[in-house]
Scaffold this motif. Structure first.
Motif, PDB file in Angstrom:
ATOM      1  N   PRO A 123      -3.419  80.426 105.206  1.00  0.00           N
ATOM      2  CA  PRO A 123      -2.487  81.539 105.418  1.00  0.00           C
ATOM      3  C   PRO A 123      -1.278  81.203 106.270  1.00  0.00           C
ATOM      4  O   PRO A 123      -0.220  81.812 106.107  1.00  0.00           O
ATOM      5  N   GLU A 124      -1.393  80.248 107.200  1.00  0.00           N
ATOM      6  CA  GLU A 124      -0.270  79.983 108.105  1.00  0.00           C
ATOM      7  C   GLU A 124      -0.239  78.512 108.488  1.00  0.00           C
ATOM      8  O   GLU A 124      -1.246  77.949 108.902  1.00  0.00           O
ATOM      9  N   ILE A 125       0.918  77.875 108.339  1.00  0.00           N
ATOM     10  CA  ILE A 125       1.097  76.482 108.712  1.00  0.00           C
ATOM     11  C   ILE A 125       2.276  76.368 109.659  1.00  0.00           C
ATOM     12  O   ILE A 125       3.345  76.933 109.402  1.00  0.00           O
ATOM     13  N   THR A 126       2.086  75.647 110.749  1.00  0.00           N
ATOM     14  CA  THR A 126       3.166  75.359 111.695  1.00  0.00           C
ATOM     15  C   THR A 126       3.235  73.846 111.864  1.00  0.00           C
ATOM     16  O   THR A 126       2.254  73.218 112.258  1.00  0.00           O
ATOM     17  N   ALA A 127       4.382  73.255 111.538  1.00  0.00           N
ATOM     18  CA  ALA A 127       4.561  71.805 111.632  1.00  0.00           C
ATOM     19  C   ALA A 127       5.342  71.468 112.898  1.00  0.00           C
ATOM     20  O   ALA A 127       6.389  72.069 113.169  1.00  0.00           O
ATOM     21  N   ILE A 128       4.816  70.499 113.670  1.00  0.00           N
ATOM     22  CA  ILE A 128       5.436  70.113 114.936  1.00  0.00           C
ATOM     23  C   ILE A 128       5.507  68.585 115.004  1.00  0.00           C
ATOM     24  O   ILE A 128       4.486  67.915 114.876  1.00  0.00           O
ATOM     25  N   PRO A 129       6.703  68.012 115.237  1.00  0.00           N
ATOM     26  CA  PRO A 129       6.815  66.561 115.423  1.00  0.00           C
ATOM     27  C   PRO A 129       6.491  66.194 116.871  1.00  0.00           C
ATOM     28  O   PRO A 129       7.050  66.779 117.802  1.00  0.00           O
ATOM     29  N   ILE A 130       5.588  65.207 117.076  1.00  0.00           N
ATOM     30  CA  ILE A 130       5.170  64.894 118.431  1.00  0.00           C
ATOM     31  C   ILE A 130       5.007  63.392 118.621  1.00  0.00           C
ATOM     32  O   ILE A 130       4.958  62.622 117.653  1.00  0.00           O
ATOM     33  N   SER A 131       4.942  62.992 119.867  1.00  0.00           N
ATOM     34  CA  SER A 131       4.422  61.680 120.261  1.00  0.00           C
ATOM     35  C   SER A 131       3.417  61.952 121.368  1.00  0.00           C
ATOM     36  O   SER A 131       3.805  62.243 122.506  1.00  0.00           O
ATOM     37  N   ALA A 132       2.129  61.891 121.035  1.00  0.00           N
ATOM     38  CA  ALA A 132       1.098  62.185 122.031  1.00  0.00           C
ATOM     39  C   ALA A 132       1.119  61.156 123.152  1.00  0.00           C
ATOM     40  O   ALA A 132       0.866  61.486 124.310  1.00  0.00           O
ATOM     41  N   LEU A 133       1.437  59.907 122.799  1.00  0.00           N
ATOM     42  CA  LEU A 133       1.453  58.855 123.806  1.00  0.00           C
ATOM     43  C   LEU A 133       2.558  59.077 124.823  1.00  0.00           C
ATOM     44  O   LEU A 133       2.342  58.955 126.040  1.00  0.00           O
ATOM     45  N   ALA A 134       3.750  59.437 124.348  1.00  0.00           N
ATOM     46  CA  ALA A 134       4.886  59.638 125.247  1.00  0.00           C
ATOM     47  C   ALA A 134       4.992  61.065 125.764  1.00  0.00           C
ATOM     48  O   ALA A 134       5.727  61.330 126.712  1.00  0.00           O
ATOM     49  N   GLY A 135       4.277  61.988 125.149  1.00  0.00           N
ATOM     50  CA  GLY A 135       4.308  63.373 125.597  1.00  0.00           C
ATOM     51  C   GLY A 135       5.366  64.227 124.939  1.00  0.00           C
ATOM     52  O   GLY A 135       5.559  65.386 125.330  1.00  0.00           O
ATOM     53  N   ASP A 136       6.045  63.710 123.932  1.00  0.00           N
ATOM     54  CA  ASP A 136       7.106  64.476 123.273  1.00  0.00           C
ATOM     55  C   ASP A 136       6.534  65.671 122.519  1.00  0.00           C
ATOM     56  O   ASP A 136       5.660  65.524 121.652  1.00  0.00           O
ATOM     57  N   ASN A 137       7.023  66.858 122.844  1.00  0.00           N
ATOM     58  CA  ASN A 137       6.672  68.117 122.172  1.00  0.00           C
ATOM     59  C   ASN A 137       5.183  68.451 122.244  1.00  0.00           C
ATOM     60  O   ASN A 137       4.682  69.219 121.432  1.00  0.00           O
TER      61      ASN A 137
END
Length: 435
Positions: free
Chosen positions: A181-195
């Motif tokens: 029903p709902e999709i939210t796409a987020i660009p991230i870098s878990a290692l660097a902490g981005d977003n």
């Protein structure tokens, strides 16, 4: 003693799970969320820093906060479901960090079964792969209301917007076909902490929420108290003391809805009716109980009630011995037509027969294929069951708990299959093809 109404208040709690392929960075993302939300104790962080330095890393390896088993640390993969509890000023969280290896997809199904949101990670370098499709299919099968696509390791593709856009579009098409029903796409870098917890200055082209902001603000839409009452009886309490010579209470957890003193109820599968005479919560009488509280229910009439019975309010669930379900097979042993199993539904366990394994789903094409050889481990498909005794079943889309079931090996008690009554829309609309 006068009955009182006890309620702790509408505390905001979100249950969510992470999923993704091996090395997509799930454990690092979870560690980053715990670290950046200030949910890591100082001694835990010091231990992680020491372990990271011993491996020649200058920065702490945040994945070590979640990969707790020795085998997980040695192999660098998540094997078991790791539950973590943390909180921010805006919300409390129960997080299930689930494995990415195809061998442990069944653990992902376990972790997502109670989740209201699933974070599916993909490696920005690899995009949507087979395991991504499988995890999306499991999330759709389990009716998880919210799905977050976290496109990780954006730092390794120079934070390129076209890379993120292409992956998000491909996944959105897949999720729409599955009925998510709902999709939210987020660009991230878990290692660097981005977003993750803070917006990234290196991806100023992205104007959406961070992962943590979305987790804090996504609506927890499914209100269990808005559903009809479903109370699976777990235990019959008869103290037979001088103080309470006639006490007969039925203990369990209210799966959905609200029960009030005086409410008319039906006991299933017998169909006998009565009214709620009293409710006990933590040894104190109360006027009202609501899901998911654990309470003791006392009825006004002498009704034969035992473990496995269901106390319910209108509209009542269907009472049947013929069960059609979408399933995820969890065991190395295949599920074959004609197999004799135990069927566990809430607190009730009955003997059952696998009448038909009609088809399995190809998670790449979403096409339904004939399954003459049954279902293998991690297969998703459709089965027809016949139980020895009637079961009070809701449709899974209406009641996740009273619409779900397990198939168990009667010989050794091994859990074989997780099933959803009625199944997913995308499974039943598929046309069969020759396998």
């Amino acid at each position: 003693m006068t009955a009182t109404t006890v309620r702790t208040g509408p505390a905001s709690l979100l249950r969510f799970a992470t999923a993704g392929s091996v090395d997509d960075g799930k454990s690092t993302l979870v560690g980053r969320l715990l670290h950046d939300s200030k949910s890591v104790l100082a001694d835990q962080l010091e231990a992680v820093e020491r372990a990271s330095r011993s491996r020649g890393r200058n920065a702490p390896d945040l994945a070590l906060l979640t990969d707790g088993l020795r085998a997980e640390r040695e192999q660098g993969i998540t094997i078991d479901v790791a539950y973590r509890y943390f909180a921010t000023p805006r919300r409390r969280f129960i997080l299930a960090d689930t494995p990415g290896h195809v061998q442990y997809t069944r653990n992902m199904a376990t972790g997502a079964s109670t989740a209201e949101l699933t974070v599916i990670l993909v490696d920005a370098r690899n995009g949507v792969v087979e395991q991504t499709r499988r995890h999306a299919a499991v999330a759709a099968l389990l009716r998880v209301p919210h799905v977050v696509l976290a496109v990780n390791k954006m730092d390794l593709v120079d934070y390129a917007e076209p890379v993120f856009a292409a992956i998000a579009e491909e996944f959105t098409v897949l999720a729409a076909a599955l009925g998510v029903p709902e999709i939210t796409a987020i660009p991230i870098s878990a290692l660097a902490g981005d977003n993750v917890a803070e917006p990234s200055a290196r991806m100023d082209w992205y104007g959406g929420p961070t992962v943590l902001e979305h987790l804090e603000t996504v609506p927890v839409s499914h209100d269990l108290t808005a559903c009809p009452a479903r109370f699976p009886v777990q235990y019959v309490i008869r103290p037979q003391t001088a103080e309470h010579p006639d006490y007969r209470g039925y203990a369990g957890q209210l799966a959905s809805g609200v029960l009030r003193v005086g409410d008319p109820v039906t006991v299933l599968p017998s169909g006998r009716t009565s009214t709620v005479a009293a409710l006990d919560l933590l040894g104190e009488p109360v006027d009202t109980a609501w899901a998911p509280q654990s309470v003791t229910v006392l009825l006004a009439d002498e009704v034969d009630v035992s473990r496995g019975d269901l106390i319910a309010t209108d509209p009542l669930p269907a009472l049947t011995r013929d069960v059609e379900a979408a399933v995820c097979h969890l065991h190395e042993r295949p599920l074959l037509p004609g197999a004799k199993v135990l069927l566990k539904h809430t607190t009730r366990t009955v003997r059952a027969l696998v009448v038909e394994v009609s088809h399995r789903i190809d998670t790449d094409t979403l096409a339904a294929e004939l399954a003459p050889d049954g279902l293998g481990i991690n297969d998703i498909g459709r089965v027809v069951l016949r139980s020895a005794e009637p079961l009070a079943l809701d449709h899974y889309s209406d009641h996740r708990r009273t619409g779900s079931l397990l198939l168990i090996d009667p010989a050794d008690g091994t859990t074989l299959t997780a099933g959803m009554v009625g199944g997913a829309r995308w499974i039943f609309r598929g046309e069969r093809t020759d396998a």
